[in-house]
Design an enzyme around this catalytic site. Structure first.
Site, PDB file in Angstrom:
ATOM      1  N   GLN A   1       0.810  -1.223   0.000  1.00  0.00           N
ATOM      2  CA  GLN A   1       0.000   0.000   0.000  1.00  0.00           C
ATOM      3  C   GLN A   1       0.843   1.273   0.000  1.00  0.00           C
ATOM      4  OE1 GLN A   1      -2.617  -1.729   3.339  1.00  0.00           O
ATOM      5  NE2 GLN A   1      -3.979  -0.413   2.196  1.00  0.00           N
TER       6      GLN A   1
ATOM      7  N   ASN B   1      -2.170 -10.576   8.712  1.00  0.00           N
ATOM      8  CA  ASN B   1      -3.120  -9.479   8.852  1.00  0.00           C
ATOM      9  C   ASN B   1      -4.469  -9.880   8.243  1.00  0.00           C
ATOM     10  OD1 ASN B   1      -3.725  -6.538   9.416  1.00  0.00           O
ATOM     11  ND2 ASN B   1      -4.374  -6.763   7.303  1.00  0.00           N
ATOM     12  N   GLU B   2      -5.504  -9.805   9.058  1.00  0.00           N
ATOM     13  CA  GLU B   2      -6.882  -9.962   8.614  1.00  0.00           C
ATOM     14  C   GLU B   2      -7.125 -11.245   7.799  1.00  0.00           C
ATOM     15  OE1 GLU B   2      -8.100  -6.241   6.828  1.00  0.00           O
ATOM     16  OE2 GLU B   2      -8.086  -5.234   8.752  1.00  0.00           O
TER      17      GLU B   2
ATOM     18  N   TYR C   1     -13.042  -1.225  12.288  1.00  0.00           N
ATOM     19  CA  TYR C   1     -13.434  -0.037  11.525  1.00  0.00           C
ATOM     20  C   TYR C   1     -14.889   0.325  11.712  1.00  0.00           C
ATOM     21  CZ  TYR C   1      -8.956  -0.276   9.147  1.00  0.00           C
ATOM     22  OH  TYR C   1      -7.618  -0.287   8.872  1.00  0.00           O
TER      23      TYR C   1
ATOM     24  N   GLU D   1      -5.199  -1.823  14.024  1.00  0.00           N
ATOM     25  CA  GLU D   1      -5.787  -0.915  13.025  1.00  0.00           C
ATOM     26  C   GLU D   1      -7.103  -0.352  13.527  1.00  0.00           C
ATOM     27  OE1 GLU D   1      -6.343  -2.351   9.020  1.00  0.00           O
ATOM     28  OE2 GLU D   1      -4.467  -3.495   9.130  1.00  0.00           O
TER      29      GLU D   1
ATOM     30  N   TRP E   1      -4.859   3.356  11.765  1.00  0.00           N
ATOM     31  CA  TRP E   1      -4.703   3.163  10.321  1.00  0.00           C
ATOM     32  C   TRP E   1      -5.191   4.428   9.636  1.00  0.00           C
ATOM     33  CZ3 TRP E   1      -2.308  -0.434   7.462  1.00  0.00           C
ATOM     34  CH2 TRP E   1      -2.404  -0.275   6.074  1.00  0.00           C
TER      35      TRP E   1
ATOM     36  N   TRP F   1      -6.434  -0.884  -1.684  1.00  0.00           N
ATOM     37  CA  TRP F   1      -6.841  -2.107  -2.351  1.00  0.00           C
ATOM     38  C   TRP F   1      -7.768  -1.888  -3.543  1.00  0.00           C
ATOM     39  CZ3 TRP F   1      -3.075  -4.888  -0.903  1.00  0.00           C
ATOM     40  CH2 TRP F   1      -2.553  -4.800   0.386  1.00  0.00           C
TER      41      TRP F   1
HETATM   42  C1  LIG Z   1     -19.383  -6.537  -2.546  1.00  0.00           C
HETATM   43  C2  LIG Z   1     -19.074  -6.725  -1.112  1.00  0.00           C
HETATM   44  O1  LIG Z   1     -17.876  -6.027  -0.795  1.00  0.00           O
HETATM   45  C3  LIG Z   1     -17.560  -6.190   0.486  1.00  0.00           C
HETATM   46  C4  LIG Z   1     -16.307  -5.389   0.767  1.00  0.00           C
HETATM   47  O2  LIG Z   1     -15.933  -5.883   2.020  1.00  0.00           O
HETATM   48  C5  LIG Z   1     -14.838  -5.367   2.603  1.00  0.00           C
HETATM   49  C6  LIG Z   1     -14.668  -5.724   3.930  1.00  0.00           C
HETATM   50  C7  LIG Z   1     -13.588  -5.253   4.614  1.00  0.00           C
HETATM   51  C8  LIG Z   1     -12.688  -4.407   3.975  1.00  0.00           C
HETATM   52  C9  LIG Z   1     -11.578  -3.864   4.740  1.00  0.00           C
HETATM   53  C10 LIG Z   1     -10.700  -2.885   4.338  1.00  0.00           C
HETATM   54  N1  LIG Z   1      -9.952  -2.669   5.420  1.00  0.00           N
HETATM   55  C11 LIG Z   1      -8.914  -1.642   5.564  1.00  0.00           C
HETATM   56  C12 LIG Z   1      -7.623  -2.393   5.388  1.00  0.00           C
HETATM   57  N2  LIG Z   1      -7.360  -3.261   6.536  1.00  0.00           N
HETATM   58  C13 LIG Z   1      -5.985  -3.644   6.318  1.00  0.00           C
HETATM   59  C14 LIG Z   1      -5.318  -2.442   5.704  1.00  0.00           C
HETATM   60  O3  LIG Z   1      -4.627  -2.877   4.567  1.00  0.00           O
HETATM   61  C15 LIG Z   1      -6.437  -1.489   5.314  1.00  0.00           C
HETATM   62  O4  LIG Z   1      -6.250  -0.990   4.000  1.00  0.00           O
HETATM   63  N3  LIG Z   1     -10.290  -3.493   6.398  1.00  0.00           N
HETATM   64  N4  LIG Z   1     -11.314  -4.216   5.997  1.00  0.00           N
HETATM   65  C16 LIG Z   1     -12.856  -4.058   2.631  1.00  0.00           C
HETATM   66  C17 LIG Z   1     -13.955  -4.534   1.940  1.00  0.00           C
END
Ligand SMILES: CCOCCOc1ccc(-c2cn(C[C@@H]3NC[C@@H](O)[C@H]3O)nn2)cc1
Length: 447
Positions: free
Chosen positions: A20, A165-166, A296, A353, A399, A407
């Protein structure tokens, strides 16, 4: 106005991740990652953005550490790009890759900032994805091999390690919902990947202990909170499933050595068969030194038959939303933290975060990001409540330090307390940077 206070020994920091912020994706022997591939696939990332340059932190890390030093933080959470260390995932180590992280870690230590290293923050070497990625059990061994090299190389310098992570994002968001790399949409695949990730986590913790590395190790699941729409059991159960998908699915195996049976049965009803090999759960169930928590947003939900994966639907309650559209739900932060402590005991927790997306731009050199300051005040108040309720919080890392590649949203969504001009790469401290700096110095703020 009330004074919201924090423990004098609580650590404060910021968080980022390699793909990132670094850029320099073809420099010094770095191999391709799945995010290089995914971001270059038309339609996958908003505006066709990619991490080729990002914040150019690969070259500007000294400037970034200077910003952290001025901020007064105790710790900085960054991630290592596996393809810098092993361009093909395994095989020969790329010394130039290790050398970059030595430069970064040495700069942090020289400035009195504790490095907190995430080993995997989503940039899997493409060469491993070509062999099945996390669905291939051999990737588990490849990850432990990569981690071992990092442990041996940085033992004594890095004392805080995060394996993954996650894992919910790595498995379900990326292989069932499909909006992140590599973009599969297969529940069976995603669920098996979640298992392999947990085995990789546990095997890495075992290696860390075997090597006798001086330091602490944990992992950083992302969490959420769903408040039942009513006190009807079906609504309560629907919210329990939604929360468990993020929390219990990953934390029960680590802390209890078993998957939550009600979720195993739910996935089985959806046709999922989990392949658990002898010894896997014992491997996963390695004691960890701390739990990273990413939070978040949350919501209100209720039961809705045949709706989505979990027979649930979210209810529009009119909560304010950030510029990425996520509801602002600080009560959920308090609820998930107390829920985790009730479920798993007094495990030391770092908030690895927490932050918000606000796309304010500089006006005459100033970024007036009032929304982000309010979000921080609300969530730090919730954190203070949780600490007063007995949650063992050791640190809070927001964060993010700077705007970066969000992303699938690309550069359109800004999470930083420092603004980045992606054309000039100029950094501009936002109002939230100054608010956070004062809060870190005081260890309190006025609510
Ligand atoms: C069509 C359905 O779509 C659903 C999208 O569902 C999500 C869920 C969760 C996320 C999400 C993004 N982030 C922030 C990042 N955490 C790590 C760090 O790299 C930050 O950039 N946390 N969770 C995104 C999208």
């Amino acid at each position: 106005m009330a004074i919201i206070q924090f423990p004098k020994d609580m650590k404060w920091g910021t968080a980022t991740a390699s793909y990132q912020i670094e850029g320099a994706t073809t420099e010094d022997g770095r191999g391709l990652s799945i995010w290089d591939t995914f971001s270059k696939t038309p339609g996958k990332v908003l505006n066709g953005d990619n991490g080729d340059v990002a914040c150019d932190s690969y070259h500007r890390y000294e400037e970034d550490v200077k910003l952290m030093k001025e901020l007064g933080i105790d710790a900085y959470r960054f991630s290592v790009a596996w393809p810098r260390i092993f361009p093909n995932g395994t095989g020969e180590v790329n010394q130039a890759g290790l050398d970059y992280y030595h430069r970064l870690v040495d700069e942090l230590i020289e400035n009195g900032i504790e490095p907190m290293c995430t080993l995997y923050h989503w940039d899997l070497p493409q060469a491993l994805q070509d062999e099945g990625g996390w669905h291939n059990r051999e990737t588990i061994d490849a990850f432990v091999n990569y981690a071992e090299v990092m442990f041996k190389e940085f033992s004594g310098k890095i004392k805080y390690w995060i394996t993954l992570n996650e894992p919910w994002c790595i498995s379900f968001l990326s292989n069932y919902i499909g909006v992140h790399a590599p973009g599969n949409k297969d529940l069976q695949l995603a669920t098996q990947i979640s298992h392999h990730l947990l085995v990789a986590h546990g095997a890495t913790v075992k290696k860390f202990r075997e090597l006798g590395v001086d330091g602490e190790i944990g992992f950083a699941p992302n969490t959420t909170w769903l408040q039942p729409y009513s006190n009807k059991q079906e609504d309560i159960d629907a919210c329990r499933r939604e929360i468990a998908w993020f929390v219990e699915w990953f934390m029960d195996p680590v802390f209890k050595g078993e998957y939550p049976s009600f979720m195993v049965e739910w996935f089985e009803q959806k046709g999922v068969t989990l392949d658990i090999q002898d010894g896997d759960l014992a491997t996963i169930n390695q004691p960890i030194d701390f739990l990273g928590i990413n939070y978040y947003t949350g919501n209100v939900a209720r039961y809705k038959e045949n709706s989505g994966l979990l027979d649930s639907e979210f209810i529009e309650m009119g909560y304010e939303r950030t510029d990425i559209g996520w509801p602002i739900f600080p009560e959920g932060f308090y609820n998930v933290l107390t829920h985790i402590t009730d479920s798993y005991g007094n495990v030391p927790i770092y908030i690895t975060e927490n932050g918000s997306c606000y796309n304010d731009e500089p006006v005459e050199g100033r970024v007036k990001d009032d929304g982000r300051i309010k979000y921080l005040q609300q969530h730090l108040t919730a954190l203070s409540r949780a600490i007063d309720s007995g949650v063992n919080v050791k640190g809070y890392l927001t964060w993010s330090l700077m705007d970066n590649f969000e992303w699938a949203e690309g550069y359109s969504k800004r999470f930083g307390i420092v603004h980045v001009n992606y054309r000039t790469l100029e950094r501009t401290k936002k109002d939230s940077y100054y608010w956070f700096k004062q809060t870190i110095s005081n260890k309190w703020f006025e609510n």
